[in-house]
Motif scaffolding. Structure first.
Motif, PDB file in Angstrom:
ATOM      1  N   ASN A  34     -15.175 -12.710  -4.372  1.00 42.24           N
ATOM      2  CA  ASN A  34     -16.294 -11.863  -3.962  1.00 42.24           C
ATOM      3  C   ASN A  34     -15.930 -10.387  -3.927  1.00 42.24           C
ATOM      4  O   ASN A  34     -14.763 -10.004  -3.904  1.00 42.24           O
ATOM      5  CB  ASN A  34     -16.977 -12.376  -2.683  1.00 42.24           C
ATOM      6  CG  ASN A  34     -16.126 -12.160  -1.460  1.00 42.24           C
ATOM      7  OD1 ASN A  34     -15.674 -11.048  -1.207  1.00 42.24           O
ATOM      8  ND2 ASN A  34     -15.901 -13.231  -0.715  1.00 42.24           N
ATOM      9  N   GLU A  35     -16.994  -9.588  -3.963  1.00 43.22           N
ATOM     10  CA  GLU A  35     -16.838  -8.151  -4.128  1.00 43.22           C
ATOM     11  C   GLU A  35     -16.045  -7.528  -2.977  1.00 43.22           C
ATOM     12  O   GLU A  35     -15.268  -6.594  -3.180  1.00 43.22           O
ATOM     13  CB  GLU A  35     -18.236  -7.540  -4.231  1.00 43.22           C
ATOM     14  CG  GLU A  35     -18.266  -6.206  -4.888  1.00 43.22           C
ATOM     15  CD  GLU A  35     -19.662  -5.600  -4.904  1.00 43.22           C
ATOM     16  OE1 GLU A  35     -20.639  -6.346  -5.122  1.00 43.22           O
ATOM     17  OE2 GLU A  35     -19.766  -4.387  -4.666  1.00 43.22           O
ATOM     18  N   VAL A  36     -16.280  -8.047  -1.773  1.00 46.96           N
ATOM     19  CA  VAL A  36     -15.585  -7.493  -0.598  1.00 46.96           C
ATOM     20  C   VAL A  36     -14.065  -7.661  -0.750  1.00 46.96           C
ATOM     21  O   VAL A  36     -13.295  -6.755  -0.440  1.00 46.96           O
ATOM     22  CB  VAL A  36     -16.087  -8.172   0.699  1.00 46.96           C
ATOM     23  CG1 VAL A  36     -15.363  -7.607   1.913  1.00 46.96           C
ATOM     24  CG2 VAL A  36     -17.592  -7.977   0.844  1.00 46.96           C
ATOM     25  N   THR A  37     -13.662  -8.831  -1.263  1.00 49.07           N
ATOM     26  CA  THR A  37     -12.237  -9.070  -1.494  1.00 49.07           C
ATOM     27  C   THR A  37     -11.659  -8.021  -2.443  1.00 49.07           C
ATOM     28  O   THR A  37     -10.605  -7.441  -2.184  1.00 49.07           O
ATOM     29  CB  THR A  37     -12.020 -10.482  -2.098  1.00 49.07           C
ATOM     30  OG1 THR A  37     -12.710 -11.428  -1.305  1.00 49.07           O
ATOM     31  CG2 THR A  37     -10.551 -10.834  -2.188  1.00 49.07           C
ATOM     32  N   VAL A  38     -12.399  -7.767  -3.523  1.00 48.26           N
ATOM     33  CA  VAL A  38     -11.916  -6.780  -4.500  1.00 48.26           C
ATOM     34  C   VAL A  38     -11.767  -5.406  -3.845  1.00 48.26           C
ATOM     35  O   VAL A  38     -10.745  -4.738  -3.993  1.00 48.26           O
ATOM     36  CB  VAL A  38     -12.862  -6.714  -5.728  1.00 48.26           C
ATOM     37  CG1 VAL A  38     -12.469  -5.557  -6.647  1.00 48.26           C
ATOM     38  CG2 VAL A  38     -12.832  -8.020  -6.494  1.00 48.26           C
ATOM     39  N   SER A  39     -12.790  -5.011  -3.066  1.00 53.46           N
ATOM     40  CA  SER A  39     -12.726  -3.700  -2.404  1.00 53.46           C
ATOM     41  C   SER A  39     -11.550  -3.624  -1.447  1.00 53.46           C
ATOM     42  O   SER A  39     -10.850  -2.614  -1.381  1.00 53.46           O
ATOM     43  CB  SER A  39     -14.018  -3.426  -1.647  1.00 53.46           C
ATOM     44  OG  SER A  39     -15.083  -3.418  -2.556  1.00 53.46           O
ATOM     45  N   LYS A  40     -11.339  -4.702  -0.695  1.00 50.61           N
ATOM     46  CA  LYS A  40     -10.224  -4.725   0.259  1.00 50.61           C
ATOM     47  C   LYS A  40      -8.895  -4.601  -0.469  1.00 50.61           C
ATOM     48  O   LYS A  40      -8.000  -3.864  -0.049  1.00 50.61           O
ATOM     49  CB  LYS A  40     -10.239  -6.036   1.056  1.00 50.61           C
ATOM     50  CG  LYS A  40     -11.090  -5.964   2.301  1.00 50.61           C
ATOM     51  CD  LYS A  40     -10.845  -7.182   3.175  1.00 50.61           C
ATOM     52  CE  LYS A  40     -11.841  -7.228   4.334  1.00 50.61           C
ATOM     53  NZ  LYS A  40     -12.094  -8.601   4.775  1.00 50.61           N
ATOM     54  N   ARG A  41      -8.767  -5.351  -1.549  1.00 52.70           N
ATOM     55  CA  ARG A  41      -7.521  -5.298  -2.320  1.00 52.70           C
ATOM     56  C   ARG A  41      -7.273  -3.904  -2.886  1.00 52.70           C
ATOM     57  O   ARG A  41      -6.161  -3.408  -2.885  1.00 52.70           O
ATOM     58  CB  ARG A  41      -7.542  -6.329  -3.456  1.00 52.70           C
ATOM     59  CG  ARG A  41      -7.577  -7.766  -2.990  1.00 52.70           C
ATOM     60  CD  ARG A  41      -6.409  -8.060  -2.071  1.00 52.70           C
ATOM     61  NE  ARG A  41      -6.343  -9.444  -1.682  1.00 52.70           N
ATOM     62  CZ  ARG A  41      -5.505 -10.328  -2.234  1.00 52.70           C
ATOM     63  NH1 ARG A  41      -4.669  -9.954  -3.167  1.00 52.70           N
ATOM     64  NH2 ARG A  41      -5.510 -11.583  -1.834  1.00 52.70           N
ATOM     65  N   LEU A  42      -8.350  -3.284  -3.367  1.00 51.11           N
ATOM     66  CA  LEU A  42      -8.206  -1.940  -3.922  1.00 51.11           C
ATOM     67  C   LEU A  42      -7.732  -0.957  -2.860  1.00 51.11           C
ATOM     68  O   LEU A  42      -6.889  -0.099  -3.111  1.00 51.11           O
ATOM     69  CB  LEU A  42      -9.528  -1.475  -4.524  1.00 51.11           C
ATOM     70  CG  LEU A  42      -9.764  -1.961  -5.954  1.00 51.11           C
ATOM     71  CD1 LEU A  42     -11.175  -1.620  -6.405  1.00 51.11           C
ATOM     72  CD2 LEU A  42      -8.755  -1.325  -6.901  1.00 51.11           C
ATOM     73  N   THR A  43      -8.283  -1.103  -1.656  1.00 51.59           N
ATOM     74  CA  THR A  43      -7.857  -0.237  -0.567  1.00 51.59           C
ATOM     75  C   THR A  43      -6.372  -0.447  -0.295  1.00 51.59           C
ATOM     76  O   THR A  43      -5.612   0.516  -0.145  1.00 51.59           O
ATOM     77  CB  THR A  43      -8.670  -0.549   0.715  1.00 51.59           C
ATOM     78  OG1 THR A  43     -10.047  -0.477   0.379  1.00 51.59           O
ATOM     79  CG2 THR A  43      -8.358   0.431   1.818  1.00 51.59           C
ATOM     80  N   LYS A  44      -5.951  -1.701  -0.269  1.00 49.94           N
ATOM     81  CA  LYS A  44      -4.526  -1.996  -0.027  1.00 49.94           C
ATOM     82  C   LYS A  44      -3.646  -1.382  -1.130  1.00 49.94           C
ATOM     83  O   LYS A  44      -2.635  -0.735  -0.841  1.00 49.94           O
ATOM     84  CB  LYS A  44      -4.332  -3.510   0.027  1.00 49.94           C
ATOM     85  CG  LYS A  44      -2.872  -3.958  -0.027  1.00 49.94           C
ATOM     86  CD  LYS A  44      -2.733  -5.472  -0.045  1.00 49.94           C
ATOM     87  CE  LYS A  44      -1.861  -5.931  -1.194  1.00 49.94           C
ATOM     88  NZ  LYS A  44      -1.790  -7.384  -1.330  1.00 49.94           N
ATOM     89  N   ILE A  45      -4.067  -1.569  -2.384  1.00 47.25           N
ATOM     90  CA  ILE A  45      -3.257  -1.086  -3.507  1.00 47.25           C
ATOM     91  C   ILE A  45      -3.121   0.436  -3.469  1.00 47.25           C
ATOM     92  O   ILE A  45      -2.039   0.985  -3.655  1.00 47.25           O
ATOM     93  CB  ILE A  45      -3.890  -1.524  -4.853  1.00 47.25           C
ATOM     94  CG1 ILE A  45      -3.807  -3.055  -5.008  1.00 47.25           C
ATOM     95  CG2 ILE A  45      -3.219  -0.838  -6.031  1.00 47.25           C
ATOM     96  CD1 ILE A  45      -4.650  -3.613  -6.154  1.00 47.25           C
ATOM     97  N   ILE A  46      -4.238   1.105  -3.192  1.00 45.78           N
ATOM     98  CA  ILE A  46      -4.216   2.567  -3.251  1.00 45.78           C
ATOM     99  C   ILE A  46      -3.639   3.163  -1.966  1.00 45.78           C
ATOM    100  O   ILE A  46      -2.714   3.970  -2.015  1.00 45.78           O
ATOM    101  CB  ILE A  46      -5.632   3.112  -3.550  1.00 45.78           C
ATOM    102  CG1 ILE A  46      -6.050   2.668  -4.959  1.00 45.78           C
ATOM    103  CG2 ILE A  46      -5.661   4.633  -3.449  1.00 45.78           C
ATOM    104  CD1 ILE A  46      -7.513   2.820  -5.275  1.00 45.78           C
ATOM    105  N   GLU A  47      -4.158   2.718  -0.820  1.00 45.91           N
ATOM    106  CA  GLU A  47      -3.668   3.315   0.428  1.00 45.91           C
ATOM    107  C   GLU A  47      -2.257   2.860   0.772  1.00 45.91           C
ATOM    108  O   GLU A  47      -1.524   3.549   1.473  1.00 45.91           O
ATOM    109  CB  GLU A  47      -4.660   3.065   1.559  1.00 45.91           C
ATOM    110  CG  GLU A  47      -5.792   4.065   1.418  1.00 45.91           C
ATOM    111  CD  GLU A  47      -6.983   3.802   2.317  1.00 45.91           C
ATOM    112  OE1 GLU A  47      -6.818   3.058   3.291  1.00 45.91           O
ATOM    113  OE2 GLU A  47      -8.048   4.360   2.037  1.00 45.91           O
ATOM    114  N   GLY A  48      -1.873   1.695   0.253  1.00 42.61           N
ATOM    115  CA  GLY A  48      -0.497   1.243   0.448  1.00 42.61           C
ATOM    116  C   GLY A  48       0.513   1.987  -0.417  1.00 42.61           C
ATOM    117  O   GLY A  48       1.706   1.744  -0.327  1.00 42.61           O
ATOM    118  N   GLY A  49       0.023   2.907  -1.273  1.00 41.29           N
ATOM    119  CA  GLY A  49       0.934   3.694  -2.094  1.00 41.29           C
ATOM    120  C   GLY A  49       1.541   2.939  -3.261  1.00 41.29           C
ATOM    121  O   GLY A  49       2.567   3.342  -3.803  1.00 41.29           O
TER     122      GLY A  49
END
Lengths: 155, 151
Positions: free
Chosen positions: A34-49
């Motif tokens: 689901n879309e929310v999962t994708v958004s969450k993962r993107l936040t992790k990938i980007i904000e996690g550096g």
């Protein structure tokens, strides 16, 4: 322990390598999550550096005609100070402390020959601690990849 | 392609975050969503910008980044540059005026691989006479937003 990327993260990144602006909804459909999962993962990938998804600009097409890879030798006790000052110069877009004949390797981009001269003959010599510079102009760039780079001054 | 203020603003916004929607950008810049969409298409088509995933090298175990100046026989300059460009670990290749004949950046997964690339692969290229390497220790600034967009 440092968080790491899993299979799903890598699959998302694979899609983004094809199209960095693919909407989360499209990615979600492609991977059947689901879309929310994708958004969450993107936040992790980007904000996690781990990664950045950004536009690279061609400096030559943006009006910067000269690319200068310059080696700099510095008085030992002034190394960090000089590196800091170089990082603040607007023409300089990469500052790396190195081991070798040079102490610092920088890359800078200038818009004209007169700007280049000012940088080499005025700006650099005015920085206290610089012993010598080995300047050059990159005349023909054959390859310039930026898919893996240091994220300077970041975690 | 001549860039105007709108193009420059789009480049700036996408340089910070390429996931920003056309609508958001349109609002920030004060133009329509259609303009943003058209401009982005044009910028990409003309290879002024490229939307990219950039990976932090700290995700590699022991990344080794080397800045290498090469002295090569003049007539071999082009063939050496082309051969270097084909090497996976070689990230940047340019001919130089001054300092050396060629400048190369190498990113290897560790020091062992780096020395293999340097002392086996590169030094065996016909025409390479001498290399001077510096190994990256600390990165004070690395603006990945600037590059050349080739081929």
């Amino acid at each position: 322990m440092k968080p790491s990327l899993d299979d799903l993260d890598h699959k998302i990144l694979q899609i983004l390598e094809e199209d960095g602006r693919a909407p989360a909804k499209f990615i979600a459909e492609k991977l059947s999550v689901n879309e929310v999962t994708v958004s969450k993962r993107l936040t992790k990938i980007i904000e996690g550096g781990f990664c950045k998804i950004i536009a690279i600009a061609d400096f030559e097409k943006c009006g910067y005609e000269y690319l200068l890879p310059i080696g700099i030798r510095v008085q030992g006790d002034k190394l960090e100070e000089v590196a800091e000052i170089l990082s603040q110069q607007k023409e300089v877009f990469s500052v790396n402390v190195v081991s070798g004949i040079q102490d610092i390797e920088i890359l800078c981009a200038t818009q004209s020959l007169s700007e280049t001269k000012i940088f080499l003959d005025e700006t650099l010599p005015s920085i206290v601690g610089i012993k010598s510079i080995a300047p050059a102009i990159a005349s023909n760039v054959y390859k310039f990849e930026t898919d893996w780079t240091p994220f300077a001054n970041e975690a | 392609m001549k860039l105007d203020q709108t193009d420059k603003k789009i480049i700036q916004l996408l340089g910070a975050d390429a996931r920003m929607s056309n609508n958001q950008m349109a609002k920030v810049i004060g133009v329509t969503e259609g303009t943003v969409r058209n401009r982005i298409q044009k910028l990409i088509h003309n290879k002024v910008i490229k939307i990219s995933v950039i990976n932090n090298i700290n995700r590699m175990e022991n990344p080794s980044l080397a800045f290498v100046g090469l002295d090569v026989e003049t007539r071999a300059k082009d063939s050496v540059a082309k051969a270097l460009s084909k090497m996976k670990e070689v990230r940047f290749v340019s001919t130089l005026m001054g300092r050396h004949d060629l400048m190369v950046f190498i990113l290897a997964e560790d020091v062992t691989k780096l020395s293999k690339v340097l002392y086996e692969e590169i030094s065996s290229l016909p025409g390479v006479r001498f290399s001077e390497s510096s190994i990256g220790l600390k990165y004070y600034k690395y603006d990945y937003r600037w590059a050349r967009i080739l081929d």
